[in-house]
Design an enzyme around this catalytic site. Structure first.
Site, PDB file in Angstrom:
ATOM      1  N   VAL A 105     -18.711 -81.010 -50.431  1.00  0.00           N
ATOM      2  CA  VAL A 105     -18.856 -80.186 -49.415  1.00  0.00           C
ATOM      3  C   VAL A 105     -19.420 -78.869 -49.753  1.00  0.00           C
ATOM      4  O   VAL A 105     -20.134 -78.236 -48.902  1.00  0.00           O
ATOM      5  CB  VAL A 105     -17.424 -80.171 -48.947  1.00  0.00           C
ATOM      6  CG1 VAL A 105     -16.338 -79.426 -49.417  1.00  0.00           C
ATOM      7  CG2 VAL A 105     -17.466 -79.410 -47.266  1.00  0.00           C
ATOM      8  N   ALA A 256     -11.064 -81.264 -56.366  1.00  0.00           N
ATOM      9  CA  ALA A 256     -11.519 -81.957 -55.246  1.00  0.00           C
ATOM     10  C   ALA A 256     -13.025 -81.792 -54.984  1.00  0.00           C
ATOM     11  O   ALA A 256     -13.785 -80.642 -55.133  1.00  0.00           O
ATOM     12  CB  ALA A 256     -10.749 -81.284 -54.024  1.00  0.00           C
ATOM     13  N   ASP A 257     -13.576 -82.675 -54.268  1.00  0.00           N
ATOM     14  CA  ASP A 257     -15.121 -82.594 -53.941  1.00  0.00           C
ATOM     15  C   ASP A 257     -14.919 -82.287 -52.368  1.00  0.00           C
ATOM     16  O   ASP A 257     -15.924 -81.738 -51.946  1.00  0.00           O
ATOM     17  CB  ASP A 257     -15.831 -83.808 -54.188  1.00  0.00           C
ATOM     18  CG  ASP A 257     -16.276 -83.659 -55.553  1.00  0.00           C
ATOM     19  OD1 ASP A 257     -17.541 -83.216 -55.835  1.00  0.00           O
ATOM     20  OD2 ASP A 257     -15.488 -83.948 -56.202  1.00  0.00           O
ATOM     21  N   ARG A 258     -14.060 -82.777 -51.704  1.00  0.00           N
ATOM     22  CA  ARG A 258     -13.881 -82.420 -50.154  1.00  0.00           C
ATOM     23  C   ARG A 258     -12.398 -82.642 -49.707  1.00  0.00           C
ATOM     24  O   ARG A 258     -11.948 -83.728 -50.179  1.00  0.00           O
ATOM     25  CB  ARG A 258     -14.750 -83.125 -49.204  1.00  0.00           C
ATOM     26  CG  ARG A 258     -14.993 -83.068 -48.033  1.00  0.00           C
ATOM     27  CD  ARG A 258     -16.090 -83.725 -47.083  1.00  0.00           C
ATOM     28  NE  ARG A 258     -17.465 -83.373 -47.728  1.00  0.00           N
ATOM     29  CZ  ARG A 258     -18.561 -82.977 -46.989  1.00  0.00           C
ATOM     30  NH1 ARG A 258     -18.255 -83.383 -45.390  1.00  0.00           N
ATOM     31  NH2 ARG A 258     -19.811 -82.785 -47.282  1.00  0.00           N
ATOM     32  N   ALA A 266     -10.857 -86.267 -51.129  1.00  0.00           N
ATOM     33  CA  ALA A 266     -11.933 -86.907 -51.881  1.00  0.00           C
ATOM     34  C   ALA A 266     -12.236 -86.342 -53.345  1.00  0.00           C
ATOM     35  O   ALA A 266     -12.452 -84.876 -53.464  1.00  0.00           O
ATOM     36  CB  ALA A 266     -13.297 -86.957 -51.276  1.00  0.00           C
TER      37      ALA A 266
END
EC number: 5.3.1.23
Length: 380
Positions: A105, A256-258, A266
């Site tokens: 994100v 976390a990536d999103r 995610a």
């Protein structure tokens, strides 16, 4: 290209007009810094995972634009006289960079922010030169913010873990994938928390997973832990539950990536099953990420696009491209999974720690991060 690694580990080296990234595909065998001075080089470096980690991806993307913007300024290119043409050029570059990794994100937020600033510049009749200078300034500001955010995440996360284990000076923790200095400008997120626990003399041991199939834990996190002289052990992904059963693990910390508004997160594939096992064994499971990784527009993890990567990451040896498995077997290789919010004990962010709310009528735990953010900011 250069091959020196200094006393402070850096994944990204930037001075105005110059950007180099540490090729993380080569670690720990080699340490090669690669020049990135065009959008196409940045696109391929991000897509091919020479640079990875949600914050680092966004930073490399915008710093590449800053390098290209500086090239225009230094050459006194005639294009600078046309603000609309400059805006079109950099919007196209932003679109290209956004195609590199669909899950992180931070990259999409950076692309959106830069597009908005370019549009505002046109609306206020800025010159082409002023727009180019704005791109440089904003990229460098994002880089500096990342360093500050990581320090805040590491501080509040380590303090929270210490406060929930007040009598312990022998904490054992687990992390997954790579969330350290190699994934950010400095310190890291989840690995930054571990660094600060070590700095505060309360860490006995850190465990890291290998993180199949790309082995970011084995190649990168293990390297960072040894580099920082943190007592550590590498384990197979499939050994996590047995580790929880046989060792006293005090906390799991991942990046976390999103993150969605409801707390669904995610992160690198394998995170979800670690969280499920942590819940079963009664071990707190934390997510460490800048608040920019929280997408308040997404209600739940069902709306997150999950990147599916090449089957060759599973079927072939990476060092010599030789096939390792039988032909004609089907392969599924999602790069990420979604950990549901009910498995997450808290979020460590640059604006503080977020723990679940409790529904007054049902007693059920839940997150509403948009509301919680507003309340947190009121208190500051």
């Amino acid at each position: 290209m250069s091959s020196s690694v200094g006393a402070t580990l850096e994944a990204i080296k930037y001075t105005r007009g110059s950007l180099e990234i540490l090729d993380q595909l080569l670690i720990p065998k080699s340490f090669i810094y690669e020049v990135v001075d065009t959008t196409e080089k940045a696109f391929h470096a991000i897509r091919d995972m020479k640079v990875r980690g949600a914050p680092a991806i966004a930073i490399v993307a915008v710093l590449t634009l800053a390098v290209e913007a500086n090239q225009l300024l230094q050459s006194n290119d005639a294009l600078l006289a046309d603000a609309s043409a400059i805006a079109k050029l950099f919007n196209e570059k932003l679109d290209r960079l956004a195609e590199s990794r669909p899950t992180a994100v931070n990259l999409f937020q950076a692309v959106g922010d830069f597009k908005n600033k370019i549009a505002q510049s046109l609306e206020t009749n800025k010159t082409g030169t002023e727009i180019v200078q704005l791109i440089i300034d904003e990229a460098e500001a994002l880089m500096n913010r990342d360093i500050e955010e990581n320090a805040k995440i590491s501080e509040c996360g380590s303090d929270h873990i210490i406060s929930t284990n007040p009598s312990s000076t022998t904490l054992k923790v687990l992390t997954h994938c790579n969330t350290g200095a190699l994934a950010t400008m400095k310190y890291g997120t989840a690995l930054g928390v571990i660094r600060f626990l070590q700095k505060k003399n309360v860490l006995e041991h850190a465990f890291c997973t290998e993180t199949r199939p790309y082995n970011q834990g084995a190649r990168l996190t293990a390297f960072e832990l040894v580099y920082e002289k943190i007592p550590s052990t590498l384990i197979c992904d499939s050994a996590v539950s047995y580790l929880f059963k046989t060792k006293k693990i005090d906390a799991i910390i991942v990046g976390a990536d999103r993150v969605c508004n409801n707390g669904d997160t995610a992160n690198k594939i394998g995170t979800y099953h670690i969280a499920v096992s942590a819940k079963h064994h009664g071990i707190p499971f934390y997510v460490a990420a800048p608040f920019t990784s929280i997408d308040l527009t997404l209600a739940s993890g069902d709306l997150i696009t999950i990147e599916e990567r090449s089957e060759k990451e599973i079927t072939h040896y990476r060092n010599n491209d030789e096939r390792a498995v039988v032909e004609n077997i089907g392969v599924w290789n999602p790069g990420f999974d979604v950990t549901t919010a009910d498995l997450i004990s808290g979020f460590f962010t640059d604006i503080g720690v977020f723990t679940p709310l409790t529904c007054a009528t049902t007693g059920k735990k839940y997150y509403d991060l948009k509301t919680q953010q507003a309340e947190k900011l009121k208190q500051q």
